[in-house]
Motif scaffolding. Sequence first.
Motif: not given
Length: 354
Positions: A125-132, A134-145
């Motif tokens: 869930n993107m709205n549980r992925a912040f701050p993200g 940079p080495q995580g799966s796709t959703t976590y990397r988008i959140a980190h960006f």
Amino acid sequence: MTYYGAADRCRSSENPMNSRTIHTFADIDFSHPGKAHYEVAFHHDGTWGNVLVPLTVINGRRGPGKTVAIFGGTHGNEYEGQVSVWKLALELNPLDLAGRVILMPRLCTPACDAGTRESPLDGVNMNRAFPGDPQGSTTYRIAHFVTTHVLNRADVVLDIHSGGRILRFPMVSSFHEVPDTAQQAEMAETARLFDTPFIMVYAKAMARGLLTDEAEAKGKITIGTEFGYGEATIREGVRHAEVGSRNVLRRYGLLEGEQERVRPEGSPPARIVRAVRLEDYVPAPITGIYEPAAEPGQWVEGGELIGRLYDFDYAAARPLEVRAPRSGWLLVVPFAAQVEKGRTMVVIAEEVEY
């Protein structure tokens, strides 16, 4: 990539190929005057290829100013944000603007493509992925960006949500309680610009990893919304999102002109209602079929019948009566008839002053 300027005032539509694919984040020009569309590439975890996340950066020709970041599609089955932010990316003209607007209309693009709350690529869930990460799966990397390249540049953050498939709200803008009283007061004033009947102050304890959590912690003026339900595109919700976003741009000096209304002239001011205790979020005691007896946005008295929950596994079983645990404003009811045990079923909020 094309930077849009004076000639675009006459354009009736954008060329869909006028965007640039970005593999190195440093190649995004957040400062060039005009409008630029990008697709930011995040490589797939298990195959060749990329998730391409749309990003529009508009730097106003009228001069420097605040930066407002606006997000839709944090959840893929909520469409009012996707539509309204996409329209803003097309319609806002740099000649009319001062400052900078950063727009991400389909933040969790894999979820938007699939029409789901979570990303089908990694189940996150993107709205549980912040701050993200940079080495995580796709959703976590988008959140980190977003955390490092968008939120850090923003003064004001708008995250446009709706109830999706499960919940139904009245039209509400929303924010959390924060310890900084000046930030809190400014968020309350900004939330009023969406001209909703209710402004919801909601509980941080219900979840962590929200985009709004991260933005608030960075001191940004941060507003969320709930502008629809049923995995539909509700016209009223899109209107609140569009007009409210433009009103925010006016408040912070990015656009000129008077504030606009969504509701009819003479409508009462927004009620600020508070649901910050976990006890305000009533879970379903059983899995069943919900029959509403009260509507979202309705005042209810403590003990009043607000719904019935049916267990159809037992012949002739009487429904479980759902009664308001206290007096207040009913802010959430199920939209989907089937309610799972433990899922939030209703929310009762108290009216407060800010």
